[in-house]
Scaffold this active site. Structure first.
Site, mmCIF file in Angstrom:
data_model
loop_
_atom_site.group_PDB
_atom_site.id
_atom_site.type_symbol
_atom_site.label_atom_id
_atom_site.label_comp_id
_atom_site.label_asym_id
_atom_site.label_seq_id
_atom_site.Cartn_x
_atom_site.Cartn_y
_atom_site.Cartn_z
ATOM 1 N N ALA A 145 0.871 -1.089 -0.020
ATOM 2 C CA ALA A 145 0.017 -0.021 -0.076
ATOM 3 C C ALA A 145 0.912 1.319 -0.148
ATOM 4 C CB ALA A 145 -0.872 0.099 1.073
ATOM 5 N N LYS A 146 0.669 2.177 -0.908
ATOM 6 C CA LYS A 146 1.499 3.211 -1.115
ATOM 7 C C LYS A 146 0.757 4.485 -0.183
ATOM 8 C CE LYS A 146 3.575 4.661 -4.794
ATOM 9 N NZ LYS A 146 3.724 5.158 -5.992
ATOM 10 N N ILE A 147 1.535 5.063 0.697
ATOM 11 C CA ILE A 147 0.948 5.852 1.600
ATOM 12 C C ILE A 147 1.790 7.242 1.765
ATOM 13 C CG2 ILE A 147 -0.075 6.195 4.055
ATOM 14 C CD1 ILE A 147 -1.252 3.811 2.686
#
Length: 221
Positions: free
Chosen positions: A86-88
């Site tokens: 997940a790119k946060i």
């Protein structure tokens, strides 16, 4: 160095995965917009090309709880395990979400990084990868390579397991310099990936080999 493709161009990905030792694909809303595909179609299509490679998908939510729900939804929807990241973004809510996602067993790539401290805080929050933007820093008269170098040094000095995923490149030289400054990985657009392996002297050498060996190699295969 871990090489990843920063694209949702399926034609380019298919060509690259035929020979280039890529270990995954990174995406973001801008890349999806350029592809003209919806998220569901784009990621499913990419997964068919990359098999068990890593897939990095950016969340759109701004609230930490929503980021966590969104990331969990994507991981389940695409039915991927530890290859999902997940790119946060490195915002206050993003840092909160990183810790919660790691507690939930979901891999995290901290994105939109422009400073060494942003990356260090993300690493402490549990991020598996931190993604500093090299060209975008250079474009605002900062020094993208130096920021990458400082982040790498932090990870080493403080014995953190987070990997540096350098991103946002305009030239092969930038990729060369981040690799020489210890970046663990780089995510690169298809055109630049192709340029990485090109050199006119290589072409000349191969041409010469073919010409010189044409009447000498007499073993059939």
């Amino acid at each position: 160095m871990i090489y990843m493709a920063d694209t949702a161009d399926l034609s380019a990905l298919t060509e690259l995965y035929d020979f280039f030792p890529l270990e995954g694909v990174t995406t973001n809303p801008t890349i999806l917009k350029q592809s003209g595909m919806k998220l569901s179609v784009a990621i499913e299509s990419i997964l068919k090309v990359i098999g068990h490679g890593m897939i990095h998908v950016q969340v759109m939510s701004e609230n930490a709880d929503d980021m966590v729900r969104e990331a969990k939804t994507y991981k389940n929807y695409f039915d991927v395990g530890d290859t999902f990241y997940a790119k946060i973004p490195v915002t206050p809510q993003g840092y909160k979400a990183m810790t919660a996602l790691k507690d939930a067993g979901i891999n995290v790539t901290a994105t939109a990084i422009f400073t060494q401290q942003q990356a260090l805080v993300a690493a402490k929050a549990g991020a598996d990868f931190v993604a500093p933007y090299v060209s975008r820093l250079d474009n605002i008269s900062s020094h993208g390579i130096e920021v990458v170098r400082d982040i790498v040094k932090n990870m080493t000095d403080f014995k953190l397991h987070t990997k540096v995923l350098a991103a946002s490149f305009k030239t092969v030289d930038q990729i060369h310099r981040v690799s020489m400054n210890g970046s663990h990985s780089a995510t690169v657009g298809p055109d630049l990936l192709m340029q990485l392996i090109k050199h006119p002297m290589t072409d000349i050498s191969v041409k010469t080999f073919l010409e010189d060996g044409q009447d000498l190699y007499d073993i059939s295969f």
